[in-house]
Each structure stands twice: as C-alpha cells, then as structure tokens.
Design an enzyme around this catalytic site. Sequence first.
Site, short mmCIF file in Angstrom:
data_model
loop_
_atom_site.label_atom_id
_atom_site.label_comp_id
_atom_site.label_asym_id
_atom_site.label_seq_id
_atom_site.Cartn_x
_atom_site.Cartn_y
_atom_site.Cartn_z
N ASP A 204 113.55 -45.60 -15.84
CA ASP A 204 112.69 -44.47 -15.94
C ASP A 204 111.43 -44.75 -15.83
O ASP A 204 111.11 -45.92 -16.50
CB ASP A 204 113.13 -43.45 -16.94
CG ASP A 204 112.10 -42.30 -17.13
OD1 ASP A 204 112.06 -41.50 -16.32
OD2 ASP A 204 110.82 -42.52 -17.95
N GLU A 244 114.20 -44.85 -10.21
CA GLU A 244 113.86 -43.55 -10.13
C GLU A 244 112.28 -43.63 -9.57
O GLU A 244 111.58 -43.83 -10.26
CB GLU A 244 114.11 -42.67 -11.45
CG GLU A 244 113.57 -41.39 -11.18
CD GLU A 244 112.32 -40.92 -12.23
OE1 GLU A 244 111.89 -39.78 -12.23
OE2 GLU A 244 111.53 -41.90 -12.74
#
Length: 501
Positions: A204, A244
């Site tokens: 993330d 991501e």
Amino acid sequence: MSVGPIFLHEKMKNKVQLITYVDRFGGSNLPQLQELLTGPLQGVFGGVHLLPFFHKIDGADAGFDPIDHTQVDERLGDWQDIKALSDHAEIMADVIVNHMSSESPQFLDFSRQGEASRYNGLFLTMDAVFPKGATEQELLAIYRPRPGMPFTVTTLSNGQKRLLWTTFTPQQIDIDVHHPAGQSYLDSILRSLADSGVSMVRLDAVGYAIKKAGHSCFMMPETFEFIGQFAARARELGLEVLVEIHSYYKRQIEIAKQVDWVYDFALPPLVLHALEFGRSGPLRNWLAERPKNAVTVLDTHDGIGIIDIGADASDRKGSPGLVPPDELDELVERMHRNSQGESRKATGAAASNLDLYQVNCTFYDALGRNDAAYLAARAIQFFVPGIPQVYYVGLLAGHNDMALLERTQVGRDINRHYYSRNEVLSDLQRPVVRKLIELIRLRNTHPAFAGKFMAQPSPDDQLCLQWTAGDAGIELHVHLPSKTARITHWEKSERSVLELD
C-alpha cells in the site's frame, strides 16, 4: 532503472477473490468471517484480501494507519485466527509501506526524546529530504494525491517543532524505508504475515515510499529499486506481491513491466464509460495494450479511479487519456446523477480525507442500481485477463451508506458499510446477488478461462469477449445501449447459455 519481474505470475489462484474488512461483513471478528466463507459462501472465493486487521482498525484511515502492524487488533482475533482462515482460502494482507501512525510506540518515543530516540531518523522530516531548504520549483515537482503540500507542522511532546512528511493525513507519518529502524520494522511485518499463513501481500502506498529532492517523489527509478529489494525479501518468505498504483495509464503499463502484479485501475471507469456511452472503442483499445499481470477490480475500499483513464496531468504537452476530457467529465456527472447526487456529497471538496482522482460511490449505485448493467459490468471484469477481486459491498450490490458518511464525514465511508450477519444473509437472496454468485462460480470452474483470450470483432455498440481451451469455450456478448449481456459456454458437444438480466 528496470528491476524486472519479481515473481512467476501463475502462483496466484486463477479464481475470484473477495476484498473485505473483517468487521464489516457479517460479523465482528475473524472466526465469524471464516464461518461465513465456509458456510453460505462455501466455494465462492479462491482467496480473500483482508483489509487492515492490525492494531488498531479504527484510526484516522480505517486501519491504514496502524499503531502496531505486527499485532492483530484483539477485537478481531489473533494470528492463530489468520492461520485458521488460511486453511480455507489464500489470504492477501496489506503492508503499509510508506507510513505509520502518529500513535505508534516508535513515534511516541521519537516525540518524547527527539534526537536521543533510537527512532531518530525513522520518521521523515522536510529537512531530511531538503537539508539545504527547498525551492518553490522543487516543492511543486512533488506528485500529490491530495491537495496541499505533503508536510505537517508538529510540536513534539519534548516541545520541539518539526515539519514532518505526511503524504496522506497528519496522523500518517512517512518513514525512511532505508533507515535501519525502517528496514527492521518492515521486515518484522513480512515475517509476522508469512508465519501466520498469509500468502500474498499488497504494498500500500509504495509508490510514495522514496523521496528525492527535486523529483516527483513518486514511482521514480529509485522506487522501483526499492520495490525489487522489498519484494525479493518477501519472496524469501514465500510471499507473493501486488503493487497498488494509481497513475496515468501509460505509466501503469511501464510499472507493470517491472513488478509482479498490478491492479487494472483503468478497467472500472472504462466499463462505466462503455455502458453509459454505449460504445466499446476505448475499452477495446485498452484491452489491446493493458498489462496481463493484472488483478482486476470494479470496486475497492477506495473510490472509483478517474486519473487512470484521464490525460497525464504531469505532462505539459498534455498526453491524452483513454477517453476525451469532455467525456470523462460527463462520466463523472453521470455517476453523480445515477446515484441521485449521493456520490457528489462524498467526493472532492465535499468530504474530508479526499482524493483528487476518485469518485466515492458504490459501483452498483454508479450504474443507477440497474441489475442488468451491473451484471454486465461484472461479466466484463471476469472475462478480462487477470485475477478478479470483488469488494464485499459489490458482492452484495450494495447501496451508498449515507448514514455512515453523515456520521464520519469521510467520503470513502459511503462505500464501507458495516453489514450484520442478517443483512448479508438477506442480501444473498436478492436476484442480482444470486446471479452474480452464479457468475463467480462459472468464472472459477470453467476450463476455458485457463486458455486463450480474444476480443472478437464487433460493432462499436457491442462487446464480444471469448476464452477457448481445447474443446471448451466461453463467450460474453454485451449489447451496450441496452446494457444487457449473455454468456454462451461449451465443453465438447454440450452448450449452455446464461442470460444476465
């Protein structure tokens, strides 16, 4: 700098996965989630992405600002519960790479002791990146996902004032991933996950992890180098890695060449565009050049991405996007109209914790609660090459949670409903949800999805996607103006048709 692919792509199961919070989908803890997945949803999902379950889950950013990333929030369970769930499904967990909580023991120690702290240097300050100060041009070069500069003026508990680097919120303090304390911290997270049955990790905010004066501080060559090193360590521990990144689509293609798995974040707005404008051209163009090592989504815990199909905002020459600017603007307006204005109340300056590149809305409401259109969209997602993931709200064709939005004033909470078990069991009986689960089971079991993909020639108002493997095949035909779809599938001489309406 090219790092090269990190893992072999066939490791992840080619089955639909679930994305969910532990405490928002039919229960309040891990055992209750496991009971749901092994009971009413037995065999529906090949894997589950557990959104942050670390201590604590209810900070400033719904768990993405953990106080202790190596501890399961005791309200949800413990590492043994994670291990037990991994016996039934592959588990993906988040590694929040870029930052940690301002309430973490490490930051509290730094706040008390300052330069005498063992964590001095772990937390990035402005002068750590700009020791001689920064020019206006250098500051403007920093890529921002949100308005304003990435700094927060903070008075430490020892009375010292510091300008801390905070890419997202003031409570999420960016760390120096190259500092020994940063390296030790991140490695402890990987070991905790690997020891507890997690098989995949999602990095993330990793695109922001490396800072360099005079540069964008986003997906630089040094960032790829760090991703390669970090993923190599994950590989040693048996963990597969998903990166991501929200970015201009051509940059996403380049990123995909250098990592193992990426999200296809261009797909959700392109599917909406095709269904709303009745044209397949932009989506078909994307299918011809998109990365194949992709995890496909229509919805996640964040909003519906816009930057992923728009023009390159960082390019002064104005590199065009996948759809014209006026159509992109109109698409956003249609989402707002389809949701009866609810998404407008949760997006941009209308809500806190805002992102510049996302519309906050459930995907079902973005399509005006049109069951046929929603099932057509899911069918497109499942036919596009990659590993499909379905968000828990999307599984239940969920509506915007305006009460939660009103209570928290956080835009993304419109799509983060807390479902009781009774709500889940009730919604599983809705015709649109039953048909979606039938579609998921077909995607998981039909042998053609392990074969060859082709986007068949078709008029612009239609979309025809096909998979074949030996004497098995499956074909999706979507009539875009009517927003209806039909699936034809066969094995040997047996042929069946599934109408999605």
